[in-house]
Write a protein that holds these residues in place. Sequence first.
Motif, PDB file in Angstrom:
ATOM      1  N   GLY A  74       0.825  -1.205   0.000  1.00 46.67           N
ATOM      2  CA  GLY A  74       0.000   0.000   0.000  1.00 46.67           C
ATOM      3  C   GLY A  74       0.851   1.243   0.000  1.00 46.67           C
ATOM      4  N   PRO A  75       0.239   2.415   0.052  1.00 40.52           N
ATOM      5  CA  PRO A  75       0.979   3.681   0.034  1.00 40.52           C
ATOM      6  C   PRO A  75       1.999   3.773   1.174  1.00 40.52           C
ATOM      7  N   GLY A  76       3.238   4.034   0.835  1.00 45.02           N
ATOM      8  CA  GLY A  76       4.273   4.189   1.848  1.00 45.02           C
ATOM      9  C   GLY A  76       4.855   2.911   2.384  1.00 45.02           C
ATOM     10  N   VAL A  77       4.401   1.770   1.892  1.00 43.22           N
ATOM     11  CA  VAL A  77       4.933   0.483   2.346  1.00 43.22           C
ATOM     12  C   VAL A  77       6.128   0.110   1.479  1.00 43.22           C
ATOM     13  N   SER A  78       7.290  -0.079   2.110  1.00 46.54           N
ATOM     14  CA  SER A  78       8.508  -0.412   1.369  1.00 46.54           C
ATOM     15  C   SER A  78       8.367  -1.767   0.695  1.00 46.54           C
ATOM     16  N   LYS A  79       8.777  -1.830  -0.553  1.00 45.56           N
ATOM     17  CA  LYS A  79       8.687  -3.096  -1.292  1.00 45.56           C
ATOM     18  C   LYS A  79       9.862  -4.008  -0.949  1.00 45.56           C
ATOM     19  N   GLY A  80       9.562  -5.292  -0.807  1.00 44.32           N
ATOM     20  CA  GLY A  80      10.603  -6.269  -0.552  1.00 44.32           C
ATOM     21  C   GLY A  80      11.176  -6.256   0.852  1.00 44.32           C
ATOM     22  N   LYS A  81      10.576  -5.518   1.760  1.00 47.49           N
ATOM     23  CA  LYS A  81      11.073  -5.426   3.131  1.00 47.49           C
ATOM     24  C   LYS A  81      10.496  -6.548   3.978  1.00 47.49           C
ATOM     25  N   LYS A  82      11.348  -7.157   4.785  1.00 45.99           N
ATOM     26  CA  LYS A  82      10.915  -8.234   5.672  1.00 45.99           C
ATOM     27  C   LYS A  82      11.075  -7.796   7.117  1.00 45.99           C
ATOM     28  N   ILE A  83      10.030  -8.011   7.919  1.00 50.52           N
ATOM     29  CA  ILE A  83      10.047  -7.658   9.336  1.00 50.52           C
ATOM     30  C   ILE A  83       9.882  -8.934  10.154  1.00 50.52           C
ATOM     31  N   ASP A  84      10.813  -9.168  11.064  1.00 50.72           N
ATOM     32  CA  ASP A  84      10.794 -10.409  11.845  1.00 50.72           C
ATOM     33  C   ASP A  84      10.094 -10.277  13.192  1.00 50.72           C
ATOM     34  N   THR A  85       9.609  -9.083  13.523  1.00 46.16           N
ATOM     35  CA  THR A  85       8.965  -8.865  14.813  1.00 46.16           C
ATOM     36  C   THR A  85       7.697  -9.706  14.944  1.00 46.16           C
ATOM     37  N   PRO A  86       7.554 -10.506  15.997  1.00 47.00           N
ATOM     38  CA  PRO A  86       6.348 -11.331  16.169  1.00 47.00           C
ATOM     39  C   PRO A  86       5.110 -10.472  16.417  1.00 47.00           C
ATOM     40  N   VAL A  87       4.028 -10.802  15.727  1.00 49.95           N
ATOM     41  CA  VAL A  87       2.750 -10.108  15.901  1.00 49.95           C
ATOM     42  C   VAL A  87       1.630 -11.147  15.885  1.00 49.95           C
ATOM     43  N   TYR A  88       0.425 -10.674  16.127  1.00 48.49           N
ATOM     44  CA  TYR A  88      -0.762 -11.517  16.037  1.00 48.49           C
ATOM     45  C   TYR A  88      -1.584 -11.103  14.814  1.00 48.49           C
ATOM     46  N   LEU A  89      -2.312 -12.053  14.234  1.00 51.37           N
ATOM     47  CA  LEU A  89      -3.170 -11.712  13.109  1.00 51.37           C
ATOM     48  C   LEU A  89      -4.243 -10.701  13.520  1.00 51.37           C
ATOM     49  N   GLN A  90      -4.655 -10.747  14.789  1.00 47.14           N
ATOM     50  CA  GLN A  90      -5.671  -9.814  15.268  1.00 47.14           C
ATOM     51  C   GLN A  90      -5.192  -8.358  15.188  1.00 47.14           C
TER      52      GLN A  90
END
Length: 207
Positions: A74-90
């Motif tokens: 989406g707007p402002g979202v870096s392409k190809g960037k990976k984030i390893d921080t654990p999150v919840y689907l909620q």
Amino acid sequence: PYAVKVNRQEYYAIVTHMDAQVGRILDAIQATGKAGNTYIFFTADQGLAVGHHGLMGKQNLYDHSVRVPLMVTGPGVSKGKKIDTPVYLQDIMPTSLELAGVEKPGHVEFNSLMPLIRGEKVVPYDAIYGGYLDAQRSVTMDGYKLILYPKIAKARLYNVVADPQEMNDLADKPESAPIVKKLFARLLKLQIEVEDDVDLKGVYPKL
């Protein structure tokens, strides 16, 4: 081996079909002329084990079954960037509220993903809780995962950084005792937060 082979054939066939359907949705958004102003969150249910750890279904708390895809564009979202921080689907719900300019209600316990997406160094959760019926519980914290099977009083511990496939159980090693104790204490607190009444302390009095 035959069952695993067939299971994986069916799994990849379903993935191929899903890819085609996602493509139809993206094409439709593109046709509206609003693709450049649209955020898309792609995720899924837990996947089948397809033979990992000798399992076929997804009724387990190993990473191959509990970790699910989560992709954002989406707007402002870096392409190809990976984030390893654990999150919840909620977390997608409060994220959607933030994007819509709506204040998150007080009863919503999860967090917007936008700070992570913007590149801010935040850690929304110090530990991740997992549960399946009354048969399995897990907590992932500080690079380790503790999986408990209360019906048989079994515990497993994995270093998910050094051993991402979760093949080397460290729970019974004497040097692992402090790690197990720390993760177990955090899991008990998480149980209170999520109102989980499975009596882990009674099953594991020595942890």
